[in-house]
Design an enzyme around this catalytic site. Structure first.
Site, PDB file in Angstrom:
ATOM      1  N   HIS A 296       0.800  -1.357   0.133  1.00  0.00           N
ATOM      2  CA  HIS A 296       0.331   0.082  -0.107  1.00  0.00           C
ATOM      3  C   HIS A 296       0.945   1.262   0.012  1.00  0.00           C
ATOM      4  O   HIS A 296       1.883   1.595   0.609  1.00  0.00           O
ATOM      5  CB  HIS A 296      -0.858   0.007   1.299  1.00  0.00           C
ATOM      6  CG  HIS A 296      -1.771   1.262   1.372  1.00  0.00           C
ATOM      7  ND1 HIS A 296      -3.197   0.884   1.027  1.00  0.00           N
ATOM      8  CD2 HIS A 296      -1.776   2.322   1.922  1.00  0.00           C
ATOM      9  CE1 HIS A 296      -3.862   1.942   1.073  1.00  0.00           C
ATOM     10  NE2 HIS A 296      -2.809   2.841   1.718  1.00  0.00           N
ATOM     11  N   HIS A 339      -0.528   3.101  11.440  1.00  0.00           N
ATOM     12  CA  HIS A 339       0.816   3.924  11.378  1.00  0.00           C
ATOM     13  C   HIS A 339       0.730   4.879  12.383  1.00  0.00           C
ATOM     14  O   HIS A 339      -0.138   5.465  12.782  1.00  0.00           O
ATOM     15  CB  HIS A 339       1.184   4.425   9.872  1.00  0.00           C
ATOM     16  CG  HIS A 339       0.006   5.481   9.412  1.00  0.00           C
ATOM     17  ND1 HIS A 339      -1.197   5.056   9.173  1.00  0.00           N
ATOM     18  CD2 HIS A 339       0.163   6.841   9.397  1.00  0.00           C
ATOM     19  CE1 HIS A 339      -1.748   6.149   8.536  1.00  0.00           C
ATOM     20  NE2 HIS A 339      -0.921   7.213   8.875  1.00  0.00           N
ATOM     21  N   GLU A 345      -2.506  14.711  10.990  1.00  0.00           N
ATOM     22  CA  GLU A 345      -3.664  14.457   9.866  1.00  0.00           C
ATOM     23  C   GLU A 345      -5.100  14.924  10.036  1.00  0.00           C
ATOM     24  O   GLU A 345      -5.506  14.128  11.031  1.00  0.00           O
ATOM     25  CB  GLU A 345      -3.663  13.052   9.653  1.00  0.00           C
ATOM     26  CG  GLU A 345      -2.195  12.591   9.032  1.00  0.00           C
ATOM     27  CD  GLU A 345      -2.010  10.849   8.730  1.00  0.00           C
ATOM     28  OE1 GLU A 345      -3.025  10.321   8.731  1.00  0.00           O
ATOM     29  OE2 GLU A 345      -1.168  10.466   8.433  1.00  0.00           O
ATOM     30  N   HIS A 369      -5.676  13.220  13.970  1.00  0.00           N
ATOM     31  CA  HIS A 369      -4.859  12.112  14.287  1.00  0.00           C
ATOM     32  C   HIS A 369      -3.287  13.097  14.449  1.00  0.00           C
ATOM     33  O   HIS A 369      -3.134  13.388  13.545  1.00  0.00           O
ATOM     34  CB  HIS A 369      -4.598  10.997  13.627  1.00  0.00           C
ATOM     35  CG  HIS A 369      -5.855  10.013  13.426  1.00  0.00           C
ATOM     36  ND1 HIS A 369      -6.398   9.878  11.959  1.00  0.00           N
ATOM     37  CD2 HIS A 369      -6.902   9.763  14.367  1.00  0.00           C
ATOM     38  CE1 HIS A 369      -7.412   9.113  12.138  1.00  0.00           C
ATOM     39  NE2 HIS A 369      -7.827   9.189  13.563  1.00  0.00           N
ATOM     40  N   HIS A 375      -3.158   5.417  14.474  1.00  0.00           N
ATOM     41  CA  HIS A 375      -4.292   5.233  13.786  1.00  0.00           C
ATOM     42  C   HIS A 375      -4.147   4.130  12.792  1.00  0.00           C
ATOM     43  O   HIS A 375      -3.205   3.894  12.337  1.00  0.00           O
ATOM     44  CB  HIS A 375      -4.781   6.791  13.682  1.00  0.00           C
ATOM     45  CG  HIS A 375      -3.943   7.344  12.618  1.00  0.00           C
ATOM     46  ND1 HIS A 375      -2.855   8.115  13.014  1.00  0.00           N
ATOM     47  CD2 HIS A 375      -3.956   7.679  11.492  1.00  0.00           C
ATOM     48  CE1 HIS A 375      -2.166   8.492  11.913  1.00  0.00           C
ATOM     49  NE2 HIS A 375      -2.922   8.306  11.188  1.00  0.00           N
TER      50      HIS A 375
END
Length: 442
Positions: A296, A339, A345, A369, A375
């Site tokens: 990803h 992560h 964020e 976050h 999260h």
């Protein structure tokens, strides 16, 4: 009349020169010089500078405006007291620290009796840095149901990136007019005066950056094409208004609101040229880059615009979107990985449902976050993606989520911590995650 898509011109490259004349006054742009002794049509020349005069040519931003009256023509500014004065803030250092994951259900859209325009409906959710030394960010939500009549707003602190979620914004600027609907964004750069008209309840988000401007991200190995293409950004065309009467100018200066009165319309620019303009962008024009093998990719591949810091590769803020796309990665947990990050964020949702959190995260809501706060997908998403058939599949159809990402540690305003639409049970979405460890299995 507000211009539609076909009446806007392509902003073919950041840093390029553009020009526009109101067709009612042909040849209103001076020929061969910026500041003649007498301008065509007896206009005033006025330069709007977005960078220091001595900034390198490739990053120097300024525009020349040829207007009926100069913008200096107003009475002194005075502090403005309004319904949201305590919710517009720039002194973030005094706020308490909050390291927990945060989520808000949709922020309330204005009711008919609220009578809020864009300025009075603007509220700071969180931010960091300092507007006086001009290094930082502010993140806002807005909710309004009144048009700005005989008034204009500008920020002396930074650039505003506006993301509508509910309702269309009809924006008049000194450079001309834009219509910005959900699924589109616009950037009104530092110092540019604008007014917002609406038809009924509207709601959305805004990101302000202090001390820098948004640019397209460097593509590097991606090559010449991909992500947001320069030709898809549009700027308005000149459209002057010569009305006289009392107009209120609202300034955001050092994080506080001030107002001044003048006796003419501030949108009286007949012609302009330069590379410092407002602009808009349709998010469906974004050319998504993604893996076609395994794993990803980091969310930086979805960056539309970035506001770089002085440290190479580190942004004061990035504007990132998660548009509809194909997911084809093999042997891969396809949703976002768990992560912890050295960036903060703030996520919002324009429409649909976000793949990593199908429940609770709704259009008009948000999550935050903080730096190094862990999260990732909720328990339901993890179980589903861990056992899914990995055939090629469409992701996020009918959805548009976005993220304001910043290298700053964000402080949250008291109203946003205490509001009734804050989801105090957000942490429970991970409660169902359990150990699958089996030391016998390889």
């Amino acid at each position: 009349m507000y211009v539609q898509e076909g009446d806007l011109k392509y902003l073919s490259g950041f840093g390029s020169e553009f020009s526009s004349e109101d067709p009612r006054c042909p040849n209103s742009l001076p020929k061969g010089q910026n500041n003649p002794q007498k301008c065509p049509y007896n206009l005033y020349s006025e330069q709007l500078s977005g960078t220091a005069f001595t900034a390198p040519r490739e990053s120097n931003r300024r525009s020349w405006l040829y207007r009926i009256r100069p913008s200096v023509l107003h009475v002194p500014f005075k502090p403005l007291t309004s319904v949201n004065s305590d919710k517009i803030l720039a002194n973030f250092a005094t706020l308490p620290a909050e390291p927990n994951q945060m989520r808000w259900f949709p922020f309330e859209a204005p009711k008919p009796d609220d009578g809020l325009d864009f300025v009075s409906g603007l509220k700071t959710v969180c931010g960091a840095g300092d507007v006086i030394t001009r290094n930082g960010v502010g993140i806002y939500v807005y909710g309004c149901n009144l048009s700005m009549e005989n008034s204009a707003f500008y920020s002396a602190d930074g650039d505003f990136l506006i993301v509508p979620e509910l309702g269309t914004l009809k924006i008049t600027t000194e450079f001309g007019k834009m219509v910005v609907s959900p699924g589109e964004i616009c950037v009104i750069q530092q110092g540019m005066r604008f007014a917002v008209c609406v038809d009924g309840p509207t709601r959305g988000y805004a990101l302000e950056v202090f001390g820098t401007h948004f640019v397209l991200p460097v593509l590097g190995p991606i090559g010449a094409n991909g992500l947001a293409n320069p030709r898809d950004f549009l700027h308005p065309t000149a459209c002057y208004d010569d009305k006289v009467g009392e107009y209120k100018i609202v300034a955001k200066f050092q994080g506080k609101l001030f107002s001044a009165v003048q006796n003419h319309c501030p949108f009286d620019v007949v012609a302009w040229h330069g590379n410092y303009t407002p602009y808009k962008y349709n998010l469906t024009s974004f050319m998504t880059i993604n893996t076609v093998s395994f794993d990803h990719c980091d969310p930086s591949i979805f960056t539309v615009l970035t506001a770089p810091s002085v440290k190479p590769g580190v942004a004061i803020a990035d504007f990132v979107i998660f548009p509809p796309r194909w997911s084809v990665a093999e042997h891969t947990f396809r949703p976002p990985y768990y992560h912890r990050n050295c960036m903060s964020e703030f996520m919002g949702l324009i429409k649909g449902s976000y793949e990593a959190k199908e429940e609770g995260f709704r259009p008009g809501g948000a999550t935050l976050h903080q730096i190094m706060t862990p999260h990732g997908p909720d328990a339901q998403c993890f179980e589903g993606a861990s056992n899914a058939n990995l055939s090629p599949v469409r992701v996020a159809d009918g959805t548009m989520a976005f993220m304001f990402e910043s290298s700053f540690n964000l402080a949250v305003l008291p109203w946003a911590l205490e509001t009734a639409n804050r989801d105090l049970k957000y942490h429970e979405c991970w409660a169902g995650l359990k150990s699958h460890f089996n030391e016998q299995e390889q």
